[in-house]
Design a protein around this motif. Structure first.
Motif, mmCIF file in Angstrom:
data_model
loop_
_atom_site.group_PDB
_atom_site.id
_atom_site.type_symbol
_atom_site.label_atom_id
_atom_site.label_comp_id
_atom_site.label_asym_id
_atom_site.label_seq_id
_atom_site.Cartn_x
_atom_site.Cartn_y
_atom_site.Cartn_z
ATOM 1 N N LYS A 1 0.860 -1.188 0.000
ATOM 2 C CA LYS A 1 0.000 0.000 0.000
ATOM 3 C C LYS A 1 0.889 1.228 0.000
ATOM 4 C CE LYS A 1 -3.748 2.156 2.592
ATOM 5 N NZ LYS A 1 -4.858 1.951 3.523
ATOM 6 N N ASP B 1 -7.266 5.375 -1.175
ATOM 7 C CA ASP B 1 -7.787 4.040 -0.849
ATOM 8 C C ASP B 1 -9.248 4.215 -0.431
ATOM 9 O OD1 ASP B 1 -7.800 1.328 -0.392
ATOM 10 O OD2 ASP B 1 -7.035 1.499 1.656
ATOM 11 N N ASP C 1 -11.958 2.671 -1.171
ATOM 12 C CA ASP C 1 -12.740 1.457 -0.859
ATOM 13 C C ASP C 1 -14.193 1.538 -1.316
ATOM 14 O OD1 ASP C 1 -10.779 -0.193 0.162
ATOM 15 O OD2 ASP C 1 -10.967 0.552 2.209
ATOM 16 N N ASP D 1 -12.534 -5.901 -1.033
ATOM 17 C CA ASP D 1 -12.070 -5.195 0.162
ATOM 18 C C ASP D 1 -12.600 -3.772 0.059
ATOM 19 O OD1 ASP D 1 -10.877 -4.480 2.473
ATOM 20 O OD2 ASP D 1 -8.812 -4.667 1.789
ATOM 21 N N HIS E 1 -4.603 0.540 -3.568
ATOM 22 C CA HIS E 1 -3.351 0.792 -2.869
ATOM 23 C C HIS E 1 -2.229 1.346 -3.740
ATOM 24 C CE1 HIS E 1 -4.332 -1.890 0.855
ATOM 25 N NE2 HIS E 1 -5.261 -0.998 0.577
ATOM 26 N N ASP F 1 -4.181 -4.898 -4.035
ATOM 27 C CA ASP F 1 -5.438 -4.241 -3.656
ATOM 28 C C ASP F 1 -5.560 -3.039 -4.583
ATOM 29 O OD1 ASP F 1 -7.180 -2.297 -2.387
ATOM 30 O OD2 ASP F 1 -7.121 -3.543 -0.597
HETATM 31 MN MN MN Z 1 -7.113 -0.835 1.673
#
Ligand code: MN
Ligand code: RM4
Ligand code: MN
Length: 427
Positions: free
Chosen positions: A219, A287, A289, A326, A255, A252
Motif C-alpha cells: 500500500k 484508498d 474502498d 475489500d 493501494h 489491492d
Molecule cells: Mn485498503
C-alpha cells in the motif's frame, strides 16, 4: 434469516421471459463474432469472490460513522450475511476472517454454520495496524518492522496465532497487510525497517503449514503519510522472492498512487507467477474502498484482460487465485453494495473473455493501434449482463439479486432480528 430456494425460483419465474429474450439476443451477436456464449457463462459460474468479515457493517471515515440498521453483531451473524449474499448470487462462496475482529472461538460450530450456508473460509487476515485492549506493547511505531525486537516478536506471534485459527477452519492462506512506515522524513531508517520486516516475515513463513500460502499486500501510503515499508508491488515482490515459493503478492486496487497502470503490474506479476490474488474495490482519490466498478469500470476491464490472459498462459484455473472484495460501505447498505461489487467483477470478467486474442496479437504485430483499441473497446462496450444473470441462474441464484433482496425486505428482517442500533466490527 435465510432465503429459500422457492423464493428465488418464484422471483426468477417472474423475470424469465424478459431474461430469455435478452440472453438470446446476446448469444446471437456473440455467435456472429464466433464466440460461444455458453463457455463465457460457464467461466462466470465458476468464479467465486470472497467476502471479508469486516465489510458487512456500515463503514466510517476518520470523521464519523453513520451506522445502518440490523448490522451483524457477531461472527455467526456475519456468516449469516455472507450466506444471504451467496444464496442470492451464488458467486460469494467464502468468507475471509480478520483476527482479532472476528475470532472463531468455537471452530467446529462456526464451520458447521458456514457449511450449512455453503461457505468456505478464505485467507485469514492478521492485524498489527491497531492496538488491542490488554496488548502488552504498542504498534504505534510499527509492528513487524519495529525498532524494538520485543514488539516485532509480539507481532510475529500474533501472525502465527492467526495461522492457528485459520488451520482450525480449513483456510489455506494468511494475508498480511502492514501499516508500518513513517509519517515524517527522518523518522525511520528505510533499510533497517526493510530488514526487520524481512526477518519477521521469515519467522512467520517458517510457521506456515506446507499447503499454505502467505499473501503480502502493499500500500503506497496511509495510515503513514511519508513512507510505507511495503509500499508498492516491487517491494512486495522483493519480500516474496526472498521468502520463498509460498509467498505471493496481493494486489489491492486502491493501494496505488494516482494513475498507476495496475493492469501492467498484474501482467508482470503473473508473468513471474507471483500474483496471489486481488482485493477488489474502486477509488477516485486514494484508498477510497468504493464499490467495484463504480468509478473506473474501464480500468477494471483492462485488469481482467490481463488476468484472463495470465491465467490462460499459466494454465491455472481461476480458483487457484484469491479473489476478494475489500471495500467499505459508508452510505449504501453493505449487502446491496457487495452484490453490486460482485456483479461488476463478473461483468468485467465476461467482457475480458470476449476479447479476440488472436486478432489483438495480430494487430499488435502490425502496429495497428487503432484496431487494437477497437478490439478491446468492442468487448468493453458489449452488454454482457444477460450472461452474468444466466450464470447466477444456472447456479441456482437470482436473476436480479438486489431486486430480490429488496422485494424480500431483507434489511428490515435483519433489523427486526438484530435490532436497530447494532454496530459491526470492521472498517
Ligand atoms: Mn485498503
Ligand atoms: C487495509 C488493507 C487490508 C485490510 C485493511 C482493513 O487498507 O486493504 O487489506 O485488511 O485495510
Ligand atoms: Mn486490502
Amino acid at each position: 434469516m435465510r432465503i429459500e430456494q422457492y423464493q428465488i425460483d418464484e422471483h426468477n419465474d417472474s423475470l424469465l421471459a424478459k431474461h430469455d429474450n435478452q440472453l438470446a439476443y446476446t448469444k446471437n451477436i456473440l455467435a456472429e463474432e464466433g464466440i460461444n456464449a455458453g463457455e463465457v457463462v460457464k467461466a462466470l459460474s465458476d468464479f467465486q469472490v470472497a467476502i471479508p468479515s469486516w465489510a458487512l457493517g456500515t463503514g466510517g471515515t476518520r470523521f464519523g460513522r453513520f451506522s445502518g440498521v440490523g448490522e451483524p453483531r457477531s461472527l455467526e451473524e456475519k456468516i449469516e450475511d455472507v450466506g444471504l449474499l451467496h444464496t442470492l448470487n451464488r458467486s460469494s462462496g467464502s468468507i475471509s476472517l480478520h483476527i482479532p475482529w472476528d475470532i472463531p472461538e468455537r471452530a467446529q460450530s462456526i464451520m458447521d454454520l458456514a457449511s450449512s450456508v455453503n461457505l468456505k473460509f478464505d485467507a485469514v487476515n492478521s492485524n498489527t495496524f491497531q492496538d488491542q485492549k490488554n496488548q502488552e506493547l504498542s504498534y504505534k511505531f510499527g509492528s513487524l518492522s519495529h525498532v524494538d525486537p520485543k514488539v516485532r516478536k509480539q507481532a510475529v506471534e500474533h501472525n502465527i496465532e492467526v495461522i492457528r485459527y485459520g488451520k482450525e477452519l480449513g483456510s489455506k492462506a494468511l494475508s498480511i497487510w502492514l501499516s508500518d512506515g513513517s509519517t515524517f522524513p527522518g523518522q525511520s531508517n528505510f533499510v533497517q525497517s526493510f530488514q526487520n520486516t524481512l526477518e519477521s516475515l521469515q519467522e512467520i513463513y517458517t510457521a506456515l503449514p506446507d499447503d499454505w500460502k502467505v499473501y503480502v499486500e502493499y500500500k503506497a501510503y496511509e495510515p503513514n503519510f511519508y513512507s510505507t515499508v511495503i509500499q508498492d508491488w516491487g517491494s512486495s515482490l522483493l519480500f516474496c522472492q526472498k521468502l520463498g515459493p509460498k509467498a505471493d503478492v496481493l494486489v489491492d486496487l486502491g493501494h496505488h498512487l494516482p494513475n498507476a497502470n495496475i493492469e501492467q503490474i498484474v501482467a508482470t506479476l503473473m508473468m513471474e507467477g507471483r500474483l496471489a490474488g486481488f482485493h477488489f474495490n474502486d477509488s477516485k482519490y486514494g484508498d477510497d474502498d468504493l464499490t467495484v466498478g463504480s468509478i473506473r469500470p474501464y480500468q477494471l476491464f483492462l485488469i481482467f484482460v490481463e488476468l484472463v490472459a495470465g491465467m490462460q498462459r499459466a494454465n491455472r484455473a481461476a480458483d487457484t487465485y484469491a479473489w476478494m472484495i475489500d471495500a467499505s460501505h459508508n452510505v449504501k447498505d453493505p449487502l446491496e453494495d457487495l452484490l453490486q461489487s460482485v456483479e461488476a467483477i463478473l461483468i468485467a470478467q465476461a467482457q475480458a473473455l470476449l476479447v479476440d486474442r488472436s486478432k489483438l496479437e495480430q494487430a499488435r504485430m502490425e502496429n495497428d493501434v487503432v484496431l487494437a483499441q477497437q478490439i478491446l473497446q468492442n468487448a468493453f462496450r458489449t452488454d454482457v449482463r444477460p450472461l452474468v444473470r444466466e450464470s447466477m441462474r444456472q447456479n441456482g441464484g437470482a436473476l436480479d439479486p438486489i431486486g430480490l433482496f429488496r422485494n424480500l425486505n431483507v434489511r428490515n428482517e435483519l433489523m427486526n432480528e438484530r435490532g436497530k442500533l447494532t454496530v459491526a466490527t470492521g472498517l
